[in-house]
Design a protein around this motif. Sequence first.
Motif, short mmCIF file in Angstrom:
data_model
loop_
_atom_site.label_atom_id
_atom_site.label_comp_id
_atom_site.label_asym_id
_atom_site.label_seq_id
_atom_site.Cartn_x
_atom_site.Cartn_y
_atom_site.Cartn_z
N ILE A 120 -2.72 -6.33 3.28
CA ILE A 120 -1.54 -5.51 3.03
C ILE A 120 -0.30 -6.12 3.69
CG2 ILE A 120 -0.54 -3.22 3.30
CD1 ILE A 120 -3.00 -3.35 1.47
N LEU A 142 0.85 -1.19 0.00
CA LEU A 142 0.00 0.00 0.00
C LEU A 142 0.88 1.23 0.00
CD1 LEU A 142 -2.78 1.48 0.38
CD2 LEU A 142 -2.32 1.36 2.85
N ALA A 146 -8.26 0.33 2.78
CA ALA A 146 -7.81 -0.75 1.90
C ALA A 146 -8.19 -2.11 2.47
CB ALA A 146 -6.30 -0.65 1.70
#
Length: 215
Positions: free
Chosen positions: A31, A6, A24
Amino acid sequence: MSRIVLYARVSTADQTTAHQRQQAEAAGFTIDEVIADEGVSGISIPLRDRPEGRRLFDKLRHGDVLVVRWVDRLGRNYQDVTDTIRHFMRQGVVIRTVINSMTFDGATKDPMQEAVRDALIGFMAATAQAQAEATKEAQKAGIAHHKATSPQKYRGRKPSYTRDQLDLMRDMLTQGAGASEIAKATGLTRPTVQRLRDDMEGAEAVLVKWSEAAA
């Protein structure tokens, strides 16, 4: 082994990289690493020239996935954003956005699909630059509104929203998102989103007044 990285960029004190990671992860991304630039303009400083942005060019490898909230995190300059995305695609990196769930990669060799993909990249990069210019004008209008209505240095009640939330809301409105979708993404209530949407200039003025009084 491929990684999901990210990249987060925040340009003001009340934006947070943590919020972008939460968005996200809420969108389904797992991530592996966060690379973030804080207090960095996306307009005047190309990604390669940012302290952490430069690391992306060194770290990302074929098969890796680069996740950004939207293309404006990469930059708000048309040429810089299009060059950056095309560079990563040539390296075999997949770029995915949290907002609108867009995916850009260099896998296709079909000329029609390439043309559609490149046109979309250009459109989104142009939109990012247009949003930056609109935000700048909104900030000017907010300052003018504040000076005209509240010349005294009094900040009043703390805003119920942050710079990060207002910027995300502005981005999503440009993309045609509705109040419920924006509320879910920003963490604001639907009535708050509707109130801010109806007076973006006033919302900007409140943030300006608060930040000036706190300075």
